[in-house]
Design an enzyme around this catalytic site. Structure first.
Site, mmCIF file in Angstrom:
data_model
loop_
_atom_site.group_PDB
_atom_site.id
_atom_site.type_symbol
_atom_site.label_atom_id
_atom_site.label_comp_id
_atom_site.label_asym_id
_atom_site.label_seq_id
_atom_site.Cartn_x
_atom_site.Cartn_y
_atom_site.Cartn_z
ATOM 1 N N LYS A 100 -9.816 -1.465 12.908
ATOM 2 C CA LYS A 100 -8.541 -1.098 13.544
ATOM 3 C C LYS A 100 -8.462 -1.665 14.956
ATOM 4 O O LYS A 100 -7.414 -2.140 15.392
ATOM 5 C CB LYS A 100 -8.351 0.429 13.533
ATOM 6 C CG LYS A 100 -8.040 0.989 12.146
ATOM 7 C CD LYS A 100 -6.695 0.501 11.624
ATOM 8 C CE LYS A 100 -6.372 0.947 10.220
ATOM 9 N NZ LYS A 100 -5.171 0.322 9.670
ATOM 10 N N ASP A 115 1.771 -1.718 -4.615
ATOM 11 C CA ASP A 115 0.416 -1.184 -4.486
ATOM 12 C C ASP A 115 -0.517 -1.991 -5.383
ATOM 13 O O ASP A 115 -0.059 -2.733 -6.262
ATOM 14 C CB ASP A 115 0.361 0.310 -4.831
ATOM 15 C CG ASP A 115 -0.754 0.997 -4.047
ATOM 16 O OD1 ASP A 115 -0.490 1.505 -2.949
ATOM 17 O OD2 ASP A 115 -1.906 0.986 -4.536
ATOM 18 N N ASP A 147 -2.012 -6.957 -4.773
ATOM 19 C CA ASP A 147 -3.270 -6.853 -4.033
ATOM 20 C C ASP A 147 -3.119 -7.766 -2.821
ATOM 21 O O ASP A 147 -2.987 -8.987 -2.978
ATOM 22 C CB ASP A 147 -4.425 -7.328 -4.943
ATOM 23 C CG ASP A 147 -5.751 -7.375 -4.198
ATOM 24 O OD1 ASP A 147 -5.776 -7.118 -2.978
ATOM 25 O OD2 ASP A 147 -6.768 -7.683 -4.858
ATOM 26 N N ILE A 148 -3.118 -7.196 -1.623
ATOM 27 C CA ILE A 148 -2.819 -8.007 -0.433
ATOM 28 C C ILE A 148 -3.897 -9.068 -0.173
ATOM 29 O O ILE A 148 -3.674 -10.011 0.579
ATOM 30 C CB ILE A 148 -2.560 -7.102 0.799
ATOM 31 C CG1 ILE A 148 -1.999 -7.897 1.980
ATOM 32 C CG2 ILE A 148 -3.811 -6.339 1.220
ATOM 33 C CD1 ILE A 148 -0.750 -8.662 1.693
ATOM 34 N N GLY A 204 0.841 -1.204 0.000
ATOM 35 C CA GLY A 204 0.000 0.000 0.000
ATOM 36 C C GLY A 204 0.869 1.244 0.000
ATOM 37 O O GLY A 204 0.603 2.210 0.719
ATOM 38 N N TYR A 222 -14.280 1.336 9.870
ATOM 39 C CA TYR A 222 -12.821 1.527 9.907
ATOM 40 C C TYR A 222 -12.302 1.356 11.341
ATOM 41 O O TYR A 222 -11.347 0.609 11.592
ATOM 42 C CB TYR A 222 -12.516 2.928 9.372
ATOM 43 C CG TYR A 222 -11.084 3.370 9.446
ATOM 44 C CD1 TYR A 222 -10.083 2.732 8.733
ATOM 45 C CD2 TYR A 222 -10.732 4.492 10.210
ATOM 46 C CE1 TYR A 222 -8.771 3.182 8.783
ATOM 47 C CE2 TYR A 222 -9.436 4.955 10.259
ATOM 48 C CZ TYR A 222 -8.453 4.298 9.548
ATOM 49 O OH TYR A 222 -7.162 4.748 9.594
HETATM 50 C C1 AKB Z 1 -9.113 9.036 8.739
HETATM 51 O O1 AKB Z 1 -9.551 10.196 8.852
HETATM 52 O O2 AKB Z 1 -9.816 8.058 8.445
HETATM 53 C C2 AKB Z 1 -7.659 8.798 9.034
HETATM 54 C C3 AKB Z 1 -7.444 8.399 10.457
HETATM 55 C C4 AKB Z 1 -7.605 9.378 11.543
HETATM 56 O O3 AKB Z 1 -7.134 7.264 10.698
HETATM 57 N N1 AKB Z 1 -6.892 9.972 8.731
#
Ligand code: AKB
Length: 320
Positions: free
Chosen positions: A148, A36, A54-55, A10, A144
């Site tokens: 994480k 990438d 592509d991972i 990436g 997201y």
């Molecule tokens: C986002 O805004 O998604 C990133 C983050 C804070 O991880 N910049």
């Protein structure tokens, strides 16, 4: 320095572009392999090895690992907060399966070190929002942030169970002039500088009082490389470290820009990203990173703004 071979997955993103340049400066162009999902032009592919990878494609990943036998892998490929909200299933698949492939490869092949970025998105509405501690309630409500947080738990698990030396930082918004951000909630804080110079005005997709933690790219690169260089016994956190440089609102960054671009105007039209920002911390306590591997930021809002605008002016005058 021992001979390292570093694979960056990436590497065409905002962080990858600059990290690749910095790591090539330290370890030599030929020893840092950029990769990438799509072919790229420019320094990434011209100054050193580049692979289309592509991972999610395990077979291709195996081919690249067999070809270069990296001693370190930086796995940066992910969908960021705003983009992942638009495509949650793919956000989950890319962010999680990509990490599994990297951690499994590190375990099976004995890759010496892995770097994987986490984010302030791991925090959520019930997290203390001011000076957010390293350890506290974490209840992310974006896909997201969920990936994480799950990824952090996986990293710690692979360290504890299999001894994989994986290191990570919870980045706040990253701001730099060399590369464009790609689909985050903090992207406004990069775009605003470009628009200040191009148009003298900016319409912000967050409200004027939305305070978020941020980090200037030179500090982000220094933090990342210091963490990767630190002796393993100093790295006590194997989930991810809180790190930040400054916190500001759109109103405050506009005021800092006005010192360099008199008459700059900002207006506000908050969109779906406001809700994401409202679930994140306003400021971060990074004292654990400071104590364990000597983290200290160099840039505050005014110093960063002066540097951003100086460099962007040069870039735009070169293009003219
Ligand atoms: C986002 O805004 O998604 C990133 C983050 C804070 O991880 N910049």
């Amino acid at each position: 320095m021992s001979q390292e071979t570093i694979l960056i997955i990436g590497s065409a993103g905002q962080l990858g572009t600059e990290l690749c340049e910095t790591l090539r400066g330290i370890y030599g162009n030929q020893n840092v392999i950029a990769s990438d999902v799509k072919p790229v032009s420019g320094p990434l592919s011209e100054n050193g090895p580049f692979e289309v990878l592509d991972i999610l494609d395990k077979q291709r990943f195996t081919e690249v690992l067999d070809k270069y036998k990296p001693t370190q892998v930086y796995h940066l490929a992910a969908l960021l907060s705003a983009t992942a909200e638009k495509n949650p299933k793919f956000g989950w698949t890319l962010n999680m399966d990509g990490l599994f492939h990297v951690l499994d490869a590190a375990k099976e092949r004995g890759i010496a070190k892995v770097y994987w970025p986490s984010s302030i998105a791991v925090f959520g509405p019930n997290t203390p929002r001011v000076n957010t501690p390293q350890h506290c309630v974490m209840d992310p409500n974006t896909i997201y942030g969920i990936t994480k947080l799950a990824g952090e738990r996986y990293c710690e698990y692979y360290f504890e169970k299999y001894g994989v030396d994986v290191r990570s930082i919870r980045y706040p918004g990253l701001i730099g002039y060399k590369s464009a951000p790609g689909g985050g909630t903090t992207d406004y804080a990069v775009d605003i500088y470009h628009q200040a110079l191009l148009k003298g005005q900016y319409e912000c997709f967050l409200s004027e009082e939305t305070e978020l933690p941020m980090l200037y790219m030179p500090d982000a690169l220094r933090a990342t490389i210091s963490l990767m260089d630190a002796p393993a016994d100093r790295i006590k956190i194997r989930s991810s470290y809180n790190v930040a440089g400054m916190s500001f609102t759109p109103d405050q960054i506009a005021a800092a820009i006005r010192k360099e671009v008199p008459g700059f105007e900002i207006s506000y039209a908050p969109d779906y990203r406001q809700k994401i920002a409202d679930s994140w911390p306003k400021s971060i306590d990074d004292s654990v990173a400071a104590a364990e591997w000597d983290w200290k930021p160099e840039f505050d809002l005014d110093k960063m703004s002066a540097d951003m605008l100086k460099n962007l002016r040069l870039q735009y005058s070169d293009k003219a």
